[in-house]
Write a protein that holds these residues in place. Sequence first.
Motif, PDB file in Angstrom:
ATOM      1  N   ASP A  92      26.118 -53.837  38.848  1.00 39.68           N
ATOM      2  CA  ASP A  92      26.706 -53.388  37.567  1.00 39.68           C
ATOM      3  C   ASP A  92      27.605 -54.521  37.048  1.00 39.68           C
ATOM      4  OD1 ASP A  92      28.041 -52.209  35.482  1.00 39.68           O
ATOM      5  OD2 ASP A  92      28.759 -50.464  36.604  1.00 39.68           O
TER       6      ASP A  92
ATOM      7  N   THR B 242      25.750 -53.652  29.803  1.00 41.48           N
ATOM      8  CA  THR B 242      26.088 -52.688  28.745  1.00 41.48           C
ATOM      9  C   THR B 242      26.750 -53.395  27.562  1.00 41.48           C
ATOM     10  OG1 THR B 242      27.356 -50.688  28.247  1.00 41.48           O
ATOM     11  CG2 THR B 242      28.356 -52.191  29.817  1.00 41.48           C
TER      12      THR B 242
ATOM     13  N   SER C 286      28.932 -51.562  25.854  1.00 39.05           N
ATOM     14  CA  SER C 286      30.101 -50.693  25.652  1.00 39.05           C
ATOM     15  C   SER C 286      31.404 -51.465  25.561  1.00 39.05           C
ATOM     16  CB  SER C 286      30.252 -49.729  26.832  1.00 39.05           C
ATOM     17  OG  SER C 286      29.345 -48.702  26.730  1.00 39.05           O
TER      18      SER C 286
HETATM   19  C1  LIG Z   1      32.228 -50.130  36.340  1.00 43.72           C
HETATM   20  C2  LIG Z   1      31.741 -49.692  34.995  1.00 43.72           C
HETATM   21  N1  LIG Z   1      30.441 -49.817  34.696  1.00 43.72           N
HETATM   22  C3  LIG Z   1      29.974 -49.457  33.489  1.00 43.72           C
HETATM   23  C4  LIG Z   1      30.789 -48.952  32.505  1.00 43.72           C
HETATM   24  C5  LIG Z   1      30.231 -48.664  31.117  1.00 43.72           C
HETATM   25  O1  LIG Z   1      29.401 -47.609  31.108  1.00 43.72           O
HETATM   26  P1  LIG Z   1      28.498 -47.244  29.817  1.00 43.72           P
HETATM   27  O2  LIG Z   1      27.564 -48.368  29.549  1.00 43.72           O
HETATM   28  O3  LIG Z   1      27.799 -46.010  30.275  1.00 43.72           O
HETATM   29  O4  LIG Z   1      29.449 -47.018  28.678  1.00 43.72           O
HETATM   30  C6  LIG Z   1      32.130 -48.753  32.790  1.00 43.72           C
HETATM   31  C7  LIG Z   1      33.010 -48.127  31.779  1.00 43.72           C
HETATM   32  O5  LIG Z   1      34.189 -47.948  31.950  1.00 43.72           O
HETATM   33  C8  LIG Z   1      32.626 -49.156  34.048  1.00 43.72           C
HETATM   34  O6  LIG Z   1      33.930 -49.036  34.331  1.00 43.72           O
END
Ligand SMILES: Cc1ncc(COP(=O)(O)O)c(C=O)c1O
Length: 504
Positions: free
Chosen positions: A313, A343, A345
Amino acid sequence: MRHAAPTDELLRAAFANAQTADGLPRYRILYDAVRRAILSQQLAPGVRLPSTRELARDLELSRNTVLSAFEALLAEGYLVSRAGSGTFVAHAAAGPVVRGGRRPSDGARGAGAGVPVRDGTGELSKRGARLARFRGGQRLEILPMGGSEADFTLFPMKQWQRLQSRQLRQGRLDLLDYAIKGGFEPLRRVIADYLRASRAVRVEVEQVVLTAGTQHSLDLCAQLLADAGDTVWIEDPGYWGARCVFDASGLKIEPIAVDPEGMNPELAPRGSRPRLIYLTPSNQYPMGVAMSLARRRSLLQIAARERAWIIEDDYDSELRYSGRPLASLQGLDSSERVVYVGTFSKVLYPGIKIGYMVVPSALAESFGSAVYDLQRPGQLAVQAALAEFIERGYFATHIRKLRQTYAERRERLIGALQAQLGEASRITSQPAGLHLVLRLPDGSDDERIEAVAKERGTTVRALSRYWIGPPSVRGLVIGFGYTAPDRLAHHGRNVARAVRAVIT
Ligand SMILES: Cc1ncc(COP(=O)(O)O)c(C=O)c1O
């Protein structure tokens, strides 16, 4: 036939109570009010409802609104209409009143599917009950200093609007269709180019599968790569979002301790054989350490030996404030055992919900078709706008701006903590991401400090909340991404006061 006058009053009261449901169309509010009154047997079977004309006048609604609500209630069997005599509460709608106001027949697959009864788990499947325990989504994520929030007010909204409306103006019907083969090809192509250049990921466009963000990617990995009862190694402390997905998929969670070199597989229980290994090697969440090369190699060897899949991740790798970005773990892997997950995000805005996976080439076709079969994804027009956003260089410019902004905010926060706490301010996380970790002496009551800071309006998180096993390190996870620069000193002071109030 019963008298209808009290029904009028009852419906008026029910409708008035339901008006608080902001944002719902009015017919839906009326539908809910009547349905609830029937289910709770305030409106008994056989009761005649006022005519739609009377009700519309009484509730000051248009007749069409009332007709729409009645139509839905008739279609779902709550009401029956008898030609010439009116509309009645159906006898079949009656049933024992259960907690939460639902009938047994109103069960898991009805209009209320997935709605927990009051104790939270009543009629859910085992998987649903496990999921319900997490109680996510109770509030908006964005809080000053909380967690790892991005400042999406920095997002170049005007540029984005122009790109999106241009995509729609072109009138391309193909962008309104479902997305096949892992999503919009030009976006997958620019993502592949970007990852090759900036993260040393070994990738061809066919290996990129677009998803609705990391949670979705992890869910797909759990479904396609593991079976219920299989073991997943996850970092401890670690990302609760990943744990939630794996737990809900029926996987056995094996927490593996994190040390200053990242997840330490030597601390795994003897004989534990993972099917999945989930980790955040570039910037361990939440500790903020980068995994050493030796550890990376050792994990890749374990994955190859056990025929396990590593899920890397790389949620915030763009946000490093000194030195060059670390290369990905996937780029070191010669056995094709790594699924790389990214991501948008953190670097665009959380609600965009576009993420991606780079899957080993042998899995690419299966993943692409499984996304389609499980989800019928779409959003091609947004994906097309994003492809253009990256191709035109806006993405790179935006990331440069984010790096500079967040680096300054981080420095300010550290400055405020140091000014207040002096020697006691130990920041152990690397200069990256959207939060830092303030270490506290062993055994400190970090949850108490969290509570005291919250009373002062500063929402930091206790490090001990991120552990599955007993927490071995105490500290605070302090976000700086979303906080306006001129508030950082204030929040830093609040944190320091809370620390001093608890640790004397
Ligand atoms: C470790 C980690 N991975 C991924 C994400 C992002 O997730 P997503 O793409 O579902 O918004 C976060 C969000 O806080 C995170 O802390």
